[in-house]
Design an enzyme around this catalytic site. Structure first.
Site, PDB file in Angstrom:
ATOM      1  N   TYR A   1     -14.836  20.169  71.935  1.00  0.00           N
ATOM      2  CA  TYR A   1     -16.840  20.223  72.362  1.00  0.00           C
ATOM      3  C   TYR A   1     -16.512  19.549  72.816  1.00  0.00           C
ATOM      4  CZ  TYR A   1     -18.894  17.923  68.256  1.00  0.00           C
ATOM      5  OH  TYR A   1     -18.708  16.574  67.407  1.00  0.00           O
TER       6      TYR A   1
ATOM      7  N   LYS B   1     -12.308  15.467  69.339  1.00  0.00           N
ATOM      8  CA  LYS B   1     -13.341  16.064  69.262  1.00  0.00           C
ATOM      9  C   LYS B   1     -12.956  17.667  69.129  1.00  0.00           C
ATOM     10  CE  LYS B   1     -17.938  14.954  71.474  1.00  0.00           C
ATOM     11  NZ  LYS B   1     -18.827  14.264  70.178  1.00  0.00           N
TER      12      LYS B   1
ATOM     13  N   GLU C   1     -17.016   5.277  60.953  1.00  0.00           N
ATOM     14  CA  GLU C   1     -17.761   5.530  61.754  1.00  0.00           C
ATOM     15  C   GLU C   1     -18.899   6.735  60.710  1.00  0.00           C
ATOM     16  OE1 GLU C   1     -16.501   8.176  64.799  1.00  0.00           O
ATOM     17  OE2 GLU C   1     -15.061   9.210  63.645  1.00  0.00           O
TER      18      GLU C   1
ATOM     19  N   LEU D   1     -13.777   8.675  66.187  1.00  0.00           N
ATOM     20  CA  LEU D   1     -13.613   9.066  67.269  1.00  0.00           C
ATOM     21  C   LEU D   1     -14.011   7.937  68.819  1.00  0.00           C
ATOM     22  CD1 LEU D   1     -13.864  12.281  69.413  1.00  0.00           C
ATOM     23  CD2 LEU D   1     -16.422  11.324  69.275  1.00  0.00           C
TER      24      LEU D   1
HETATM   25  N1  PMP Z   1     -18.094  10.209  66.009  1.00  0.00           N
HETATM   26  C1  PMP Z   1     -18.656  11.039  65.623  1.00  0.00           C
HETATM   27  C2  PMP Z   1     -18.014  11.520  64.656  1.00  0.00           C
HETATM   28  C3  PMP Z   1     -18.972  12.164  66.443  1.00  0.00           C
HETATM   29  O1  PMP Z   1     -19.454  13.455  66.529  1.00  0.00           O
HETATM   30  C4  PMP Z   1     -19.955  10.978  67.542  1.00  0.00           C
HETATM   31  C5  PMP Z   1     -20.810  11.656  68.602  1.00  0.00           C
HETATM   32  N2  PMP Z   1     -20.799  13.412  68.296  1.00  0.00           N
HETATM   33  C6  PMP Z   1     -19.132  10.229  68.219  1.00  0.00           C
HETATM   34  C7  PMP Z   1     -19.187   9.320  67.086  1.00  0.00           C
HETATM   35  C8  PMP Z   1     -19.835   8.966  68.630  1.00  0.00           C
HETATM   36  O2  PMP Z   1     -19.728   9.026  70.468  1.00  0.00           O
HETATM   37  P1  PMP Z   1     -20.460   9.518  71.366  1.00  0.00           P
HETATM   38  O3  PMP Z   1     -21.750   8.467  71.888  1.00  0.00           O
HETATM   39  O4  PMP Z   1     -19.473   9.895  72.794  1.00  0.00           O
HETATM   40  O5  PMP Z   1     -21.860  10.715  71.394  1.00  0.00           O
END
Ligand code: PMP
Length: 284
Positions: free
Chosen positions: A33, A147, A180, A205
């Site tokens: 997603y 993701k 994270e 991610l």
């Molecule tokens: N890490 C994880 C596990 C996430 O789910 C997300 C956001 N969905 C992020 C980092 C941040 O990603 P982004 O800046 O693309 O929203």
């Protein structure tokens, strides 16, 4: 206006039973997603999100469900049908429908789902005061760079955070280093004044906001060091913050109940935060 979703080539009411029972997304969480922020009617960093969508799908050998141009049209149309300009767009692609079997049958057609909802970006007080987080062990699989919609460990961790009054938690690996957040990337400013964040790899991610914020921070002349940092180092950091599409650049002012430095957002954090807000408005 009742909410409308795009599900498998049709626009339907969000309440409609539109997903098939043997959809592999439902039965195996066999899909990926994206969450994309839309400001004043324009999706922010859309190309970067579509690049990551393509990377996630490639890693799982799921074909793109449509061309980029078609995806953009579907996103625009879903926003329009819901009458939204400031929104969070949720886009899910899963492997498709087939009789339940772990082994993937040939020639499946992926299922595409797009929903939108009014965005709830952080309040000005959260951006100016920061939030508290707690740390928890990282129980996730070893491909967090994909993701995936399989988010059970993230859900359970966020639930534990919510019970402790925190809207985000930071996860740490077997070495005691922060990977994270459950839904965000994690940063500290170390005692040398470097902006430190975990390097890209399978443990995190690659956030779209992370990519933009690191570019903006380097452009500001801030020393960026991509290396792991421990929970203990975070406790003693000068500053801390997190980034995500929906949280933007959010100061973290308490970790595990202890204030970060004086418990107020720091001066280094405020620079990428301001630059990111400008970037977001310009993109719109
Ligand atoms: N890490 C994880 C596990 C996430 O789910 C997300 C956001 N969905 C992020 C980092 C941040 O990603 P982004 O800046 O693309 O929203």
């Amino acid at each position: 206006m009742s909410r409308v979703a795009y599900v498998d080539r049709r626009y339907v009411s969000i309440a409609a039973p539109a997903v098939r029972v043997e959809d592999r997304g439902l039965q195996f969480a066999d899909g990926v997603y994206e969450v994309i922020k839309c400001v004043s009617g324009r999706p922010c960093d859309l190309e970067r999100h579509l690049n990551r969508l393509e990377r996630s799908l490639t890693a799982l050998a799921i074909p793109m469900p449509a061309s980029r141009a078609a995806l953009k049209t579907i996103i625009r149309s879903t926003l329009h049908r819901n009458g939204l300009h400031d929104a969070l767009i949720y886009l899910q692609v899963d492997r498709g429908v087939a009789p339940r079997n772990h082994v993937v049958p040939a020639r499946l057609r992926p299922t595409l789902i797009v929903t939108v909802r009014r965005s709830s970006l952080p309040r000005a007080t959260e951006l100016s005061h920061g939030i508290g987080i707690i740390t928890l062990p990282d129980d996730r699989w070893k491909r967090c760079d994909i993701k995936s919609v399989s988010l059970l460990p993230n859900v359970l961790a966020r639930q534990q955070g919510a019970a402790a009054g925190c809207r985000e938690i930071w996860l740490y690996d077997a070495d005691g280093c922060v990977t994270e957040g459950a839904g965000s990337n994690a940063y500290i400013v170390d005692t040398d004044g470097n902006l430190v964040t975990r390097p890209l790899g399978q443990a995190i991610l690659g956030g779209v906001t992370r990519e933009v914020v690191l570019e903006l921070a380097r452009d500001e002349g801030i020393a960026v060091v991509e290396r792991p940092f421990s929970v203990a180092e975070a406790h003693n950091a000068r500053e801390a913050f997190l980034t995500s599409t929906s949280s933007l650049v959010l100061p973290v002012t308490a970790i595990d109940g202890r204030g970060v430095a004086n418990g107020m957002p720091g001066s280094i954090t405020s620079r990428p935060l301001q630059r990111y807000l400008d970037h977001m408005m310009k993109a719109a």
